[in-house]
Structures are given as C-alpha cells and as structure tokens.
Design a protein around this motif. Structure first.
Motif, mmCIF file in Angstrom:
data_model
loop_
_atom_site.group_PDB
_atom_site.id
_atom_site.type_symbol
_atom_site.label_atom_id
_atom_site.label_comp_id
_atom_site.label_asym_id
_atom_site.label_seq_id
_atom_site.Cartn_x
_atom_site.Cartn_y
_atom_site.Cartn_z
ATOM 1 N N TRP A 150 -1.440 -3.680 -6.614
ATOM 2 C CA TRP A 150 -2.402 -2.409 -6.408
ATOM 3 C C TRP A 150 -3.091 -1.928 -7.633
ATOM 4 O O TRP A 150 -2.402 -2.356 -8.766
ATOM 5 N N ARG A 200 -8.102 8.357 1.608
ATOM 6 C CA ARG A 200 -9.460 7.948 2.490
ATOM 7 C C ARG A 200 -9.826 6.591 2.099
ATOM 8 O O ARG A 200 -10.002 6.032 1.225
ATOM 9 N N PRO A 201 -9.845 5.566 3.378
ATOM 10 C CA PRO A 201 -10.495 4.225 3.183
ATOM 11 C C PRO A 201 -11.579 4.246 2.389
ATOM 12 O O PRO A 201 -12.682 5.170 2.787
ATOM 13 N N HIS A 202 -11.890 3.086 1.756
ATOM 14 C CA HIS A 202 -13.357 3.295 1.078
ATOM 15 C C HIS A 202 -13.408 1.644 0.557
ATOM 16 O O HIS A 202 -12.800 0.738 1.230
ATOM 17 N N TYR A 203 -14.549 1.425 -0.050
ATOM 18 C CA TYR A 203 -14.838 0.065 -0.458
ATOM 19 C C TYR A 203 -15.244 0.027 -1.879
ATOM 20 O O TYR A 203 -15.824 0.696 -2.608
ATOM 21 N N LEU A 232 0.951 -1.379 -0.063
ATOM 22 C CA LEU A 232 0.014 -0.005 0.206
ATOM 23 C C LEU A 232 0.867 1.129 0.094
ATOM 24 O O LEU A 232 0.301 2.254 -0.554
ATOM 25 N N MET A 279 -5.517 -2.308 -2.855
ATOM 26 C CA MET A 279 -4.544 -3.374 -3.068
ATOM 27 C C MET A 279 -5.489 -4.442 -3.870
ATOM 28 O O MET A 279 -6.514 -4.759 -3.096
ATOM 29 N N GLU A 327 -8.607 -4.653 -1.539
ATOM 30 C CA GLU A 327 -8.646 -4.823 -0.022
ATOM 31 C C GLU A 327 -7.418 -4.813 0.362
ATOM 32 O O GLU A 327 -6.648 -5.569 0.116
ATOM 33 N N PRO A 328 -7.150 -3.656 1.180
ATOM 34 C CA PRO A 328 -7.726 -2.408 1.493
ATOM 35 C C PRO A 328 -8.113 -1.357 0.125
ATOM 36 O O PRO A 328 -7.066 -1.700 -0.776
ATOM 37 N N SER A 329 -9.157 -0.538 0.144
ATOM 38 C CA SER A 329 -9.390 0.090 -0.565
ATOM 39 C C SER A 329 -9.289 1.843 -0.337
ATOM 40 O O SER A 329 -9.392 1.912 0.855
ATOM 41 N N ALA A 330 -9.090 2.626 -0.965
ATOM 42 C CA ALA A 330 -8.903 3.889 -0.737
ATOM 43 C C ALA A 330 -9.224 4.786 -2.141
ATOM 44 O O ALA A 330 -9.167 4.486 -3.098
ATOM 45 N N GLU A 331 -10.108 5.912 -1.573
ATOM 46 C CA GLU A 331 -10.343 7.015 -2.553
ATOM 47 C C GLU A 331 -9.162 8.088 -2.446
ATOM 48 O O GLU A 331 -8.667 8.129 -1.316
ATOM 49 N N HIS A 335 -7.720 -7.605 -4.524
ATOM 50 C CA HIS A 335 -8.320 -8.481 -3.646
ATOM 51 C C HIS A 335 -7.683 -9.599 -4.009
ATOM 52 O O HIS A 335 -7.779 -10.207 -5.011
#
Lengths: 800, 339
Positions: B306, B246-249, B222, B287, B254-258, B289
């Motif tokens: 990523w 910013r963490p997002h979905y 990341l 990253m 996973e993890p996701s970020a905007e 999934h």
C-alpha cells in the motif's frame, strides 16, 4: 456532473434525503462536491395574466400594465419590453421576498401606482448565463395554457435538489444521470430502471435513399443515423428547460435541447445536421486533408490536419468528428428535416484534434475519455422518442447503423480469496457476486472462482484488482477493520548521511542562520549575474522545454543566484541584517559518455549573510564552527583572488586534504549591483555538500584527561604585513614538536610600536607531556628551535 | 588589679563598637593585646601580686583576653559584612532591562512540517529515501501505470527536459527505484520537491513538496493501510482525530482511497477552513496496483503493498495558518523567524 435528484429518481428509487444520499454516494466512490437547492423562496410566486398595456403618461421607457390573478386586479409599472397583452407571467405580490432578497412593496413610478412585480428569470434564481435567449433582459413569459392564479412552481418545476459529483477520469460512464443511477442503485441496494424506448416512426422510409460510409475506421468505430422530417423548431417545454438549466446546460430550442438532454441522461453526445444540406444523403466519415479549411458552427474558419476525423458528404465537410459541427449544416429555425448522428470515435484522435484546434466542447471532452459504442443506438432512439413526445418532428422509419467491429464484452476471473486477502476482509462469495451484479457486472460462481463478464461501458475494469475495488467500495471502506502491519518488525530511522544533514541544519540554526528554500529552476541570465566565466561548465544548463517563463527556464547549477535573490529581497524590504542557508540540489548536464540518462544532481550548501557586524570572519567563524561540529579536520583556507563572484582580496578557497570543498568570501560589488544591492556588503560560502557529508565523522572517541600540568608560552612575532598567518602556523605545526598540545592566535598588531610594513602576530602555545611533568628548560629549548625556523623560513623576529 | 582588667575590657569593647574599618580593629588589637599592649602590661605586673591571688587574677586575665579576641573577630566579621553589603548595593542593576539573547536561526516551516511527519513514520518503522528531482518519464509515469495519454503527461501539466526526461511531478518515482532495487519487505517514505506547470498564485506553486510512503510485504491489506494511516493521523493531530477513507481513482493504486481527517481547527464542528464539512482532505492512498509491482519486478501473486502521498506545503499552510503559498518561497526573514 450536476444531477437533479428528481431526474435521478426516474431510474432508481431513493427513499432517503439528499444529504444522506450525498454521504452514501461519497463513501461508495462518487464524491459529492456540492449540494445546490433550487427554487428556494419561490413558494409565493403566482401566475398572472396581462390584460392591458398602456404607455406611461409621463415616462417613455415605462408601461403601465393591468394584471389579473383571477381574484384580484393589479396595476403594475414595468420597463420590460417583451410583454404583450394576454401573456401569462410569474407575479410577485406585495410582501413577497424574492430569492435575491428584494421585498415587494407598493410603489409609485412617476405618479403611477405599481402593486407588485412581474418577474424575470434571473429574479427567480435562474443564473444569468442560463436564461434562454427569448427572455434575456425581459419578463419570463409562460406558456399560454399556464393556469392563472395558481402557484408558479406548480407549472414550472423549479424546486429541486441538485448534487454535483466529482467524476474521476476512469469513470466516463458516470458522466450521465444513468451512470449515477447505476451507482446509486448499487450503493442503496435499490432497483435500477433503464429508460424504455419505443418509437412510432411515422415518417417516410429513408434508409434506401441514404448511406453511411466509414472510410476512417481507425477514427470512427460506429455511426448511427436517424432522420426526422416535418421538424418544427420551437422552445422545449419548461420541465426540460429546467432540468437542463439545473444540469448546467442552457436551453436553446427543442431539437438542440433534446440532444443535450439525452447526452446528460445516457452520456452519449449527439449531433443534428440539417438533412437538406447533405448531398445525396450520403454521410462519409473520413480523414481530413492536410490544410483543409472548415468553418465550424461558431463561425470560425479552422485549418485542419491529416490526423483529424471528419464527417463529410460527397461535396465537403459537415463537421469535425466528436468536436463540433459545421456552420453550413447547422440546424436553424428554417430547418424542416434533420439527420441525427449518434457515433463513437477514437478517444485519442478526439483528444489530439481538440488540442490541436484549441477547441474543447462538451462532446469532445466526453469522447476523449472513451465512450461505449453500445450506447449509440440507444441514445439515437431515446432522442427520437423525445422528439415524438414533444411533437418536434416525425421519425422517418429505419435506422442506419455502421458498426464494423462490434465490441465483445470482456471476460475475467476473480478469486474470492484474493479479494479478502487484499482488502483484509471476510466477504462471502455470494455477497461478492451480488455486489458485482448490482453494478451490472455479470458474475457467476465457477468452482472456487467467480467468472465475470465486463459490461462494455466499464472499460476501466481490466484485471482482478479492479473488481476487488468494486467489491470493496460497495462493501464500504468504512466497514473494513483497521489492522496493524504484520510481518517482520522493521527498524525505521535516518541513515548516517541523513543524520549528518540534520546536524548541519541544527548547527547552522544555532549559528543564527535561517533556512531558505528556493526554486530549483532559475533564469539563464543568473550565470551573468554571478559573473560565471564564459567557459564555465556551470553555464551548460539543463533546460526546460516548456518553462513558465524565462525566469524559471533552466535548472540551477549553483545556489548562489538564489541566495543573492533572497538577500536582495530582504535588503530591499529593509531587513537590516540576516543570516541564511540553503541545502539543495544543483544540476549539471550529463558529461561525456555517461550511461546515466539523467543530469548529475549534486548537493550544495550555501550560507549567505549581510548587515550588522557581519564581515568575512563572522562567516568564516560559522563555517569553521560547522566543520568542527561535523568532525572535519585538516581544513585549509587559501587566498583566492580569481573567483569572479567574490572580492579578489577577500575570498578563500577551502580545501580538505587537497580536495576543493568550497569557496568563502565577500560578494563582488559588481555581483551585488546585479541584484540592485548598492551599499550593503554581502558574504557567502558555497560548499560541496556531498563532499562535506562524505568527510564528516562525528563518532567521538574518549581521550583520557591530562594527568600532568601543561606549560604555556606566548610568542609575539614580527613579520611582513602581507605574510599570511597560515605560513606561521604551518611552521609552528611542523616544528612545535611532540609536546605541543595546541596553539592559538590571540593578537595581531600593526602600528607605531613596530616598523612600517610589519605586523606583530602573537600566539599562545600549550605544551604537555602525557606521562610526566615537563621542565621549563625543555620547553624553552623547543621554542628556541621554533623561533629559529620562523626566522629562517619567513624572516620572523621576536617582538621586543 | 581585677578592677583594672575589667576596666580594660570595658574600654576595648566600647572602642570596638564604634569601629568602622578593619584598620582600626588592628590598632585596637595592638593597643590591648599587642606585645606592648595594655593587657600584656597588666599581666606582666602579675608578679607583684600576692602568691595566693595569682591564680584567680590569672584566670580573670585569661577571660578578659579571650573575650577581647572574640570581640575583635566579631567586629572584623561585622565590618566585612557591612563592606560587602555596601558593595552589593552599589552594584544594583535595573533587572527590567532586556536580556542579551543568543543568536538563533531556524528551519524553514516546510522543513519543520516535514520533520514532524517524518518522525511519526520513523516511529512506525519506516526509513527515509530520496531520489533525483530530474526524472525519467518511465519512472515518473510508465512504471506507475499512468495511461499513455493521461493528461498529467501533457506539456501543460509537466515540465519536460526532453521527451524522456522531466521534472518529477510526484515522489513516487523514488518508490519505483526502491522497488527495483530492494526485495520486500519494504517500508519507506520519500519526501521531496515536485514540480507541476502551474503559474504561481496564492494556492499554486510550480514547485512544491510531497511526502509519499510505500509498504510492500506478503499479505499487506487495505485494513493495514487504514490502521496505519489512522495511527499516523492520531499522532499528528491528537487522539480524538477521526479518519474517513473515500474510494477514489489513482492510476498507480487499486483500490484507491482519499483520506479525510477531522478538521484540526474546529475538531469536526465545521469552520471556514474545512468549508463547514468538519473534514480536511489529507492524503491519497491505495493498494499498489499489480501492474506497478510487476513493472518493478515484484510478483503481485506473492506480495501486495500500500502507498500514500500528501502535500507538505498544504499541510504546513493549514497548520501555521499561512494563506499564500508564495510566502514559503520568498524567504522573507520576518516570515521565517516566526517559526
């Protein structure tokens, strides 16, 4: 999700301001959309009492009220109809500015002095659609015990900051104040306080005379019911009403408000039935029968299908599970006992039902995201606690709880090494465990790994990567050190094919062409518009099942219709001349037994021009220039009189070594007419982009500069006027001999000086020998032979 | 005799001074220096001079001839210069008249915006990959870990050809194709057209363009994602540009970020474009999934990766100040020729 801060603070201590909280929550994954501040400008509103109301002597629709603040007596004229003597009301005195910008002054209404204003809810900043029914269009009447002369906002808790969070679809647990509190506690490293529920259960024992049967176990995973007797339906208290309004829900009555309040608080939708309407107090959760008709509480008769789950009793349906209750069992002012449902339904079932019925409710939108069955009992009890506290009824003792297969919390393992490996961090195992614990995820060290137990409300946590995200986001993405990519150095760049596409774009721009980009889908009628033959394979469109409209319902098999639309739009907007090109995909239905399931996508390049000095040859010039720039040789243009989109006398098929590369010509006037182009002549070239790219070669190879002089001979020939110059040029190429370096057409003449039906075509030919100087006599000999061939093959004579 | 010579020289000089055309110069030359010219005549009569005077007079005569020749040449040059001057003056043009511009077209603004993005990533070692616009449900959704009932699969969101075939809603399926065919390390960007069932209005278009990127390697982190996208943002918007993750979905990461970047209109001060926040939402990222890697035949225990994606239409609109997305697909020449 709208979260009033004071509500949130009941479950977690927040020491920082709203803006700071919003920033921190955003950075830990709960994105803040907006911060709304409620109650601004209400600090001067006081509570007054209406002592006397008289009719206005000169106006039918107005009344004159005598109002006291305890200290002062005022006369106020109003048109409101919902006031009575003795009512307590919010009062704006002279000089006060209301949230809507209105400044109160002493005025006269038809001769009667008015020394202030009694306020309606919307004048105090309550959105119109949130105003409770009883005050609609009238003054806000406060409770009888409201202390006269004190600040309005001391009695009605209106001042509040509300944060609107964007909740992602994987976190339905955050669609509640509790869920947000959990996130806030983890983000701020603060203590989380869960609501403490205890009940008095003063009502009668009911569970032995009632029953729940879940027939549809696929549709319903848990059903909790409680009964409340001695129900008194009335408005809920101000604090609850204000919280609901701030959270975006309109207050209705105490029982409904409590169910909504609990839904917002813990996330679980609840439903209240009028208990007396339920036959034998037997609730059955079953599948609907195909075609069964049921009237929902919005008064609409709905036809159900067999896949839907119903709440029913022994005689018929009571509600559509998780979507909406029925009209017959609705709680009304006459209701004296209710059965409160707190259930868990299959999310896919709810989603399908809601879609099929075209009925989306707050409850259905929550259930379709997936709810935690463990919430059911807590939510039912919490609602009953509020009912007791608000004196809305007595809770009958006992609870019915059908829960055939209780969920078992999932267990998983997390490798700290993998966490740090993926995040690029150096977080200790202890910190990882602490972070998970803060999110109410049980975690413990087990040798080199962390064992976790996933709480039932976190269905989104499925595998290690999910826990890595939890650790990462609470640790803070902004605390992760940015690094450069490791590993082998990689050379980036464009492929040869992509470079060639760049070359095409550069060349066409240099030719004055503007790139157009148009939709990949077109109208099926575009086939007629460009006059595709009935049997053309290009009529076999790839069709969309759910297009926006007929105009965009099939994938294009040619860019010509798009180009014609672009040209027509520009002509109709009085753009006098233009050159456009577009390079894009066209789509052919898969042919025969092809193994590929997808349609064939082919690149097409189209050039379209009109106006000004444009004609067939300006376009042909662009095309030839493009071929030259792409290193394409051996291109031939042959007259094509059968292409229905083009002028039969002004159209050429373009070949490269016998392969059809494209078509070039003046657009047929009937095609132009189909695009409402009356006068303007338009020209287009359609090229097979894939073939073009395949044939292109641009690696230049140096040839040494000529060392010996050339000899130039001009040749003016007279031929029949319909003889294409190509037939002359073919002969020149074939019989010009090895020394012929190049030749070029420089003049075409038709007129008096030569015979009727004839034309003169003049060429300049350059001869050169690579290793010696040519003699005039040698070249003359070649030219003579050539002239002889021209005469024999196409009857050409030298012009006198 | 000496006097006579001087007299000739003076006479010729006077004549030459008045001369206007080169023809007259020739006449003068003939008159004095020609075979029967005056100077020649004088020289011929040299024989009648006493012997001792001849060298001196000869010298004078030569001087006079040289001087005459020089004057004649100078006069010729003078006349030539005057004639040229006169011609040039006659050729005077109005230099304030407009120039004749060559024809020049241009690339569509969307292509130009994409070119700029591509250039940055190519410089970072990415190659450009493309794929079909009509895709399989499998490549567009299933392989990318989209839940089976995810709303993005609905008819109301996605255009279907049949139950297994759609118009791609993102260019991620191209990355699926790459991962299935290529052994890591992978470093690609995939630009292209995407489709969503949106009725066109000022901010929505049923067709739009995306640029997505994918890196798969051993030990991708990341931190790499952050570092690389920060460099990208600085290249595109300038050295001062800041980024916020910013963490997002997203189902496929996973993890996701905007990723937000400093508003390039106000440099973070707050303006109408960034709605006062000082930040512009620019990218989705995360990253890859492990399910996605596994679906594509890549072992998530050995490799990580990523990915990121951004809307080119929106970037072009912000960059050029275009307020209606429909303008991009109308292709009005008066619009296109502004870029």
């Amino acid at each position: 999700m709208l979260v009033p801060i004071k509500w949130l603070k009941e479950y977690v201590d927040i020491e920082i301001g709203t803006n700071d909280l919003a920033d921190k929550m955003t950075m830990s994954g709960s994105k803040v959309e907006e911060i709304r501040r409620w109650g601004d400008g209400l600090d001067q509103i006081i509570i007054g009492e209406i002592e006397k109301i008289d009719p206005h002597p000169r106006a039918d629709k107005l009344v004159v009220a005598q109002v006291t603040t305890g200290e002062k007596k005022l006369q106020i004229v109003t048109g409101a109809e919902n006031i009575r003597e003795g009512d307590k009301i919010p009062l704006a005195l002279e000089g006060v500015e209301l949230p809507n910008g209105m400044v109160i002054e002493e005025t006269y209404f038809r001769g009667e002095a008015s020394q202030g204003m009694m306020c309606s809810p919307d004048e105090l900043g309550i959105p119109k659609h949130m105003v409770p029914e009883e005050f609609k269009g009238g003054i806000w009447i406060l409770d009888q015990d409201a202390p006269v002369g004190t600040l309005f906002t001391d009695t009605v808790p209106l001042i509040e900051d509300v944060i609107e969070f964007e909740i992602t679809s994987n976190r339905p647990d955050c669609l509640s104040v509790m869920g947000i509190a959990r996130e806030a506690a983890a983000t701020l490293n603060a203590e989380l306080r869960s609501p403490q529920v205890s009940l008095k259960e003063e009502g009668t024992d009911w569970i032995n005379s009632a029953k729940i049967t879940i027939e549809d176990t696929e549709g319903c995973f848990r059903y909790v019911a409680r009964r409340i007797s001695d129900v008194k339906i009335e408005p809920s208290p101000q604090w609850m009403q204000q919280r609901l309004i701030q959270a975006g829900v309109r207050p209705i009555s105490n029982v409904v408000d409590i169910t909504n309040y609990v839904m917002l608080e813990v996330g679980q939708p609840l439903h209240a039935f009028d208990a007396e309407t339920i036959k034998n107090q037997h609730i059955i959760v079953r599948k609907a029968e195909e075609g069964e008709v049921f009237r929902t509480l919005d008064g609409v008769d709905r036809e159900l299908s067999a896949g839907m789950t119903l709440i029913a009793d022994e005689k018929g349906a009571l509600g559509i599970a998780g979507v909406m209750g029925g009209e017959d069992s609705e709680v009304t002012e006459k209701t004296t006992s209710i059965i409160l449902e707190s259930a868990n339904f299959n999310q896919d079932r709810i989603r399908k039902t809601s879609q099929e019925l075209g009925l989306r409710t707050e409850a259905s939108s929550r259930f379709e995201k997936g709810m935690d069955p463990e919430l059911c009992l807590l939510a039912a009890n919490r609602a009953c606690q509020l009912i007791e506290e608000l004196g809305a009824g007595k809770i009958d003792s006992g609870v019915l709880d059908e829960y055939p297969k209780p969920v078992v919390p999932r267990e998983a393992t997390v490798r700290p090494e993998k966490v740090n490996g993926l995040l690029g961090t150096d977080i200790s195992m202890d910190e990882m465990i602490r972070t998970l614990n803060k999110l109410e995820i049980e975690a413990e060290m087990s040798g080199e790994i962390i064992k976790v137990t996933v709480p039932t409300f976190r269905n989104d946590l499925q595998q290690e990567a999910d826990f890595i995200e939890e650790i990462g986001r609470i640790y803070g993405f902004d605390n992760i050190e940015p690094t450069l990519m490791k590993g082998d150095i990689m050379v980036g760049g464009l492929s040869e094919l992509q470079k060639m596409q760049e070359r095409i774009k550069n060349t066409l721009a240099a030719c004055g062409c503007y790139e157009s980009l148009t939709y990949s889908f077109v109208s099926p009628s575009s086939a007629d518009a460009i006059r595709l033959p009935k049997e053309s394979f290009k009529r076999d469109f790839v069709k969309l099942l759910n297009p926006l409209g007929d105009e965009t319902s099939v994938m294009r098999t040619s860019i010509l219709p798009n180009m014609m639309e672009v040209i027509a739009r520009n002509i109709h907007r009085n753009v006098p001349e233009a050159r456009f090109y577009e390079m894009g995909s066209v789509f052919y239905s898969k042919l025969g037994e092809s193994e590929d399931v997808l349609p064939l996508e082919v690149t097409e390049l189209i050039i379209g021009i009109y106006g000004g000095e444009e004609n067939f040859f300006t376009l042909k010039g662009i095309v030839q220039h493009l071929f030259r720039e792409m290193g394409l040789e051996q291109i031939t243009f042959e007259s094509e009189s059968n292409h229905p989109s083009y002028h039969p006398g002004r159209c050429a098929a373009i070949y490269s070594n016998g392969k059809l590369l494209g078509t070039l010509g003046e657009i047929h006037p009937m095609v132009s007419k189909n695009y409402d182009i009356d006068k303007e002549r338009c020209y287009a070239a359609e090229l097979n982009g894939d073939l073009l790219l395949e044939l292109a070669s641009v690696a230049p190879l140096y040839k040494s500069l000529p060392k010996y002089p050339s000899i130039v001979r001009d040749l003016a020939l007279v031929v029949g006027e319909s003889t294409p110059v190509k037939s002359i040029e073919d002969i020149i190429s074939s019989y010009g001999g090895d020394w012929l370096e190049s030749f070029q057409l420089f003049d075409v003449y038709q007129g008096n000086q030569i015979g009727e039906g004839q034309k003169s075509v003049a060429y300049s030919m350059t001869f050169r020998h690579a290793e010696r100087t040519l003699k005039d006599s040698e070249v003359d000999e070649v030219v003579q032979k050539l002239v002889k061939e021209l005469k024999e093959q196409i009857g050409a004579s030298l012009r006198e | 005799m000496e006097e006579k010579l001087k007299q000739l020289q003076k006479e010729a000089a006077e004549l030459l001074e008045k001369v206007k055309e080169s023809k007259e110069v020739e006449e003068i030359r003939v008159k004095y220096l020609g075979k029967k010219g005056a100077l020649t005549e004088v020289l011929r009569s040299m024989g009648s001079l006493p012997k001792e005077e001849r060298p001196r007079i000869g010298q004078v005569a030569n001087e006079v001839r040289e001087s005459l020749e020089k004057s004649i040449n100078e006069t010729r040059e003078r006349i030539h210069a005057e004639a040229m001057e006169a011609r040039l003056m006659k050729e005077t043009i109005d230099v304030t008249m407009p120039g004749k511009l060559p024809v020049q077209g241009s690339r569509h603004p969307l292509t130009q915006a994409l070119d700029e993005l591509k250039e940055v990533f190519i410089g970072m070692g990415f190659t450009v990959v493309e794929g079909p616009e009509v895709e399989t449900v499998s490549n567009n959704f299933d392989m990318l870990n989209a839940p089976p009932n995810h709303p993005s699969r609905d008819f109301s969101d996605t255009f279907y050809i049949d139950e297994n075939t759609i118009l791609r809603t993102q260019t991620s399926p191209v990355q699926v194709r790459v991962m299935k065919q290529t052994k890591p390390p992978i470093r690609v960007i995939s630009p292209g057209r995407c489709f969503r069932n949106d009725t066109p209005d000022a901010t929505h278009s049923p067709m739009f363009n995306q640029l997505e990127g994918l890196v798969v390697d051993e030990k991708s982190t990341l931190g790499d994602l952050k570092g690389s996208l920060e460099i990208f943002a600085k290249h595109l918007f300038g050295e001062h540009t800041k980024t916020k993750f910013r963490p997002h979905y997203f189902p496929f990461t996973e993890p996701s970020a905007e990723v937000d970047v400093t508003c390039f209109k106000c440099q973070g001060e707050g303006c109408p474009m960034c709605k006062g926040s000082g930040w512009i939402e620019m990218l989705g990222s995360g990253m890859v999934h492990p399910n996605v890697l596994r679906n594509c035949g890549i072992d998530p225990e050995k490799y990580s990766g990523w990915a990121f994606g951004m809307g080119i239409d929106r970037i072009a609109m912000q960059k050029y100040g275009i307020d209606d997305i429909r303008l991009l697909y109308e292709n009005d020449l008066r619009f296109l020729n502004q870029f």
